[in-house]
Scaffold this motif. Structure first.
Motif: not given
Length: 285
Positions: A262-267, A269-275, A228-230, A234-238
């Motif tokens: 492409s959204y990024g995953f690092r210490e 970091m906030a996840l992106i809210v999907r539309g 995920l970091a590289t 991608i990861m989905h959380i719902w």
């Protein structure tokens, strides 16, 4: 001389016999009386002299009085009947007028009742709207406030999702659930439907207005966390949050977050809210 007097009396009697005397409304007929003189031997022949006796009109007889009284009663009865006829016609006209007024009054009453019913319905609807508005303003609103990624010493990771009560009353019996899935960004697969397992063993708590609660989603093993970091995956959380308000209604909040790729995953970091997949509503408890 005696002969002249006798002749004069005869002429007067004849003329008076032919003349009726009228007193008031009665015609009096003369009555003839003969006056006879006794004749003595050696005297002249007896003769009769008509004497007209006029009867004076007397007072009304009993029969006449009864007739006058009967005529008076008849006239009075006729006048009463005429008056009763006029009264009957007046009563009929008044009855028609009363009937028309009653019909107009009934129509007016029905129209007033119709308007009163509409006014009552509008008032009831206004009360419902006011009550619903007050509840909507006072009820709790539990939404996703923030999310962040944390790594542990072994290289694994987890996601902390923070929920905040933005309403004016407490969120009662709040419970949360979430799913996590790692996917290839070049070949995504459909997400399975979320099933909220609401059983007695799940932790329930209340959140006061303005307070927050956190939920940890994970842990994520070191390998997937590194991918995920590289940006390889991608990861989905719902998931879903359920709670009740002080008015006895039950609510839910569904959320869908994404990270990695492409959204990024690092210490931190906030996840992106999907539309899509972020919904708030009520459910039947």
């Amino acid at each position: 001389m005696a002969a002249f007097l006798i002749a004069s009396l005869l002429v007067m009697s004849v003329s008076m016999q032919n003349m009726p005397v009228v007193y008031g409304h009665e015609t009096l007929q003369p009555k003839i009386f003969q006056i006879a003189q006794t004749s003595q031997p050696g005297e002249a022949q007896p003769f009769s002299v008509p004497v007209r006796i006029i009867e004076q009109p007397e007072t009304k007889t009993e029969t006449g009085l009864r007739e006058d009284e009967a005529d008076a009663r008849d006239a009075k009865d006729l006048a009463i009947q005429e008056r009763l006829k006029d009264l009957a016609q007046d009563t009929l006209r008044l009855s028609y007028a009363q009937l028309v007024l009653a019909a107009v009054g009934t129509i007016g009453l029905l129209y007033s009742l119709f308007l009163a019913r509409k006014s009552t319905a509008a008032a009831v609807s206004a009360v419902k709207v006011t009550r619903q508005t007050a509840r909507d303003q006072l009820r709790p609103y539990v939404l996703v406030e923030t999310s962040r990624v944390t790594f542990n010493q072994a290289g694994g990771a987890s996601v902390i999702v923070t929920f905040r009560n933005g309403g004016q009353t407490p969120a009662l019996s709040m419970v949360t659930g979430a799913n996590m899935k790692v996917d290839d960004p070049n070949h995504p697969t459909p997400l399975p439907p979320f099933t909220f397992e609401d059983h007695p063993l799940m932790s329930r708590f209340s959140v006061l207005p303005g307070s927050m609660r956190e939920k940890e989603v994970g842990p994520i093993p070191a390998g997937p966390a590194g991918a995920l970091a590289t940006g390889e995956v991608i990861m989905h959380i719902w998931g879903e949050v359920r709670y009740s308000d002080i008015f006895g209604r039950s609510h839910f909040t569904r959320f869908h977050l994404m990270g990695g790729g492409s959204y990024g995953f690092r210490e931190g970091m906030a996840l992106i809210v999907r539309g899509v997949g972020n919904v708030e509503g009520e459910y039947s408890s």
